[in-house]
Design an enzyme around this catalytic site. Structure first.
Site, mmCIF file in Angstrom:
data_model
loop_
_atom_site.group_PDB
_atom_site.id
_atom_site.type_symbol
_atom_site.label_atom_id
_atom_site.label_comp_id
_atom_site.label_asym_id
_atom_site.label_seq_id
_atom_site.Cartn_x
_atom_site.Cartn_y
_atom_site.Cartn_z
ATOM 1 N N HIS A 233 -58.072 -18.420 -15.997
ATOM 2 C CA HIS A 233 -58.137 -19.360 -14.931
ATOM 3 C C HIS A 233 -59.189 -19.987 -14.130
ATOM 4 C CE1 HIS A 233 -56.785 -15.443 -13.201
ATOM 5 N NE2 HIS A 233 -57.959 -16.648 -12.065
ATOM 6 N N ASP A 266 -55.421 -14.960 -20.621
ATOM 7 C CA ASP A 266 -56.073 -15.094 -19.671
ATOM 8 C C ASP A 266 -57.865 -15.009 -19.469
ATOM 9 O OD1 ASP A 266 -56.577 -16.553 -17.248
ATOM 10 O OD2 ASP A 266 -56.114 -14.454 -16.140
ATOM 11 N N SER A 348 -60.518 -12.498 -9.957
ATOM 12 C CA SER A 348 -60.366 -12.644 -11.006
ATOM 13 C C SER A 348 -61.988 -12.780 -12.153
ATOM 14 C CB SER A 348 -59.840 -14.113 -11.035
ATOM 15 O OG SER A 348 -58.521 -13.628 -10.585
#
Length: 505
Positions: A233, A266, A348
């Site tokens: 992402h 992910d 992230s």
């Protein structure tokens, strides 16, 4: 010592000195006023040893010695005073000669002390009388005042010295920056040392799509060829013709490109264009060996603040997490490491390190404040962060570097995605009207049917479809696992060899 009587009137001149015990016979108690005074002996002689050894006694009738007490001087008697007249300093019979000096000097008037001399003449009777309200009380008060002033000055001096010592660092926790050594070394097991060693291998990633939309995330060096591991992402917006850059902690920026990405995990791999030499990949730990309570160190760019280091512990293991909206095929599932290290949007893709600086996970999701589900919200950290175990991320990364396409392990059955329940129920129908249990697939071969409720995956309890998928995706295709399920109230156990699915479904 004298037997001076208080209240006895004293003559205008001091009394004569005492007569020694061993004075020659016929020595008078006083001498003519014109007699010169001799030099006093250099040291006292024992009683009865007069004159002192080495000295000649004065002739008879010349006591006091000539020159010792001239008329009008201390020690002389006024003319006509009888030899046996009592005086204010009359000696006690049998006292030694010469008498001892006074214990305290006299501060009164008269005598050589205070009148130009170096001090009271030795043996002279200069101690003033004690009388109420006299000079002695005043002097005592004055002396006490001096002591008080000295004590105050001493106290002030000590106070200044103590304060100065504090300024010098004695007894103080304040240290001047100029006093700290520039090459101060931290122990290898400290957070500072781990951060200092790891930061050069962590990058801030900026992704921007063709429409100008994008965001900031984190990644870390995976190998010396310039591959960087991060979240899908983080780079998804730039995966199709966008701009992608990676900035190191020293400020150097490089363009990068997407090598491969896996939406379900992910996980994504990007590679630096014109990668510099000397890249240092972060060491990878065994995430299966992590224990609850182990220390953690997270590095990332929360809200764009690059090179941020936070610490915490492993709060839980095997935490089933579905990131995204929880319903679409692009959702990500992980059996995550939960940590209370502060993780925010921008962290992230960054590394979650153990106390030794090895990567145990890749930070991916947080529990937003006030949210009923888990995902990437724009809320601040509330101490609920989730990282993909590095063992899983490594497996995915190797596949992406090798082929550019993700490979997922599967059981060949579609399960309901309702979260929270008594297990993962195999659906009545599959997607697009296909069978819920793939014919001749792993589940079909193990005898599983639609309606069966899977309650355990190996030794891990299963409460929902997302939890089951999270556990399946921690393995590789070809692994054999044990499934426990219920059918019509009866519990059974079967062995299932996982199949595979290439690409995104």
């Amino acid at each position: 010592m004298s037997t001076e009587n208080e209240g006895t009137g004293a003559s205008g001149a001091p009394s004569v000195p005492p007569v020694p015990d061993a004075a020659p016979e016929g020595t008078p108690a006083s001498t003519p006023a014109s007699a010169p005074a001799p030099t006093p002996p250099s040291s006292p002689a024992p009683a009865g040893d007069y004159p002192p050894p080495g000295r000649t006694a004065p002739p008879a009738g010349s006591y006091p010695p000539p020159g010792h007490a001239p008329a009008g001087a201390p020690g002389a008697s006024p003319a006509g005073t009888p030899a046996d007249a009592p005086t204010s300093a009359q000696p006690v019979v049998g006292a030694s000669w010469p008498p001892p000096p006074p214990v305290l000097p006299s501060y009164g008037s008269g005598g050589s002390y205070g009148s130009g001399g170096d001090g009271p003449e030795w043996g002279s009777p200069e101690q003033p009388r004690s009388r109420p309200g006299g000079k002695r009380l005043g002097l005592f008060i004055a002396a006490m005042a001096v002591v008080a002033l000295v004590a105050g000055g001493l106290g002030g001096g000590l106070g200044y010295q103590i304060a100065k010592n504090d300024d010098d660092g004695v007894g103080s926790t304040t240290v001047s920056a100029a006093d700290a050594p520039k090459d101060f070394a931290r122990a290898a097991d400290t957070v500072a040392a781990v951060a200092g060693k790891s930061l050069p291998s962590v990058v801030t990633i900026e992704a921007k799509g063709g429409d100008g939309e994008g965001g900031t995330g984190t990644g870390f060096i995976y190998d010396k060829q310039g591959h960087i591991l991060t979240n899908n992402h983080v780079v998804a917006s730039a995966a199709e013709g966008g701009d992608l850059t990676a900035t190191f902690s020293n400020g150097k920026k490089y363009t990068a490109e997407v090598v491969g990405r896996a939406e379900g995990y992910d996980v994504a791999v990007v590679k630096l264009k014109n990668a510099p030499s000397g890249l240092k990949p972060l060491p990878l730990a065994d995430s299966d060996a992590v224990a609850v309570g182990d220390s953690t160190i997270a590095i990332g760019a929360p809200f764009g603040l690059s090179n941020t280091v936070t610490t915490g512990i492993i709060s839980a293991k095997n935490r089933p997490v579905a990131s995204g909206d929880g319903t679409g095929s692009s959702n990500s599932y992980m059996s995550a490491l939960q940590t209370d290290a502060s993780i925010n949007p921008g962290n992230s893709g960054g590394p979650l390190l153990d106390a030794g600086g090895a990567v145990i996970g890749m930070n991916s999701a947080i529990q937003p404040s006030g949210s009923g589900g888990t995902g990437q919200g724009q809320a601040g950290s509330i101490g609920l962060g989730f990282a993909i175990p590095i063992n899983q991320a490594k497996n995915v990364a190797e596949q992406l570097i090798k082929t550019g396409t993700p490979v997922y392990p599967v059981i060949g059955a579609t399960v309901t995605m309702t979260e929270g329940g008594s297990g993962a129920t195999i659906s009545a129908d599959g997607q697009g009207g296909t069978p819920a249990v793939t014919p001749d697939g792993p589940a079909a071969k193990a005898g599983l049917k639609a309606g069966d409720v899977i309650t355990k995956f190996n030794d891990t309890p299963i409460d929902s479809g997302p939890t089951l998928i999270s556990e399946i995706w921690t393995h590789k295709p070809g692994d054999t696992v044990t499934l426990t399920y219920k059918r019509a109230g009866k519990e059974s156990t079967v062995q299932v060899t996982l199949g595979e699915r290439k690409g995104e479904s």
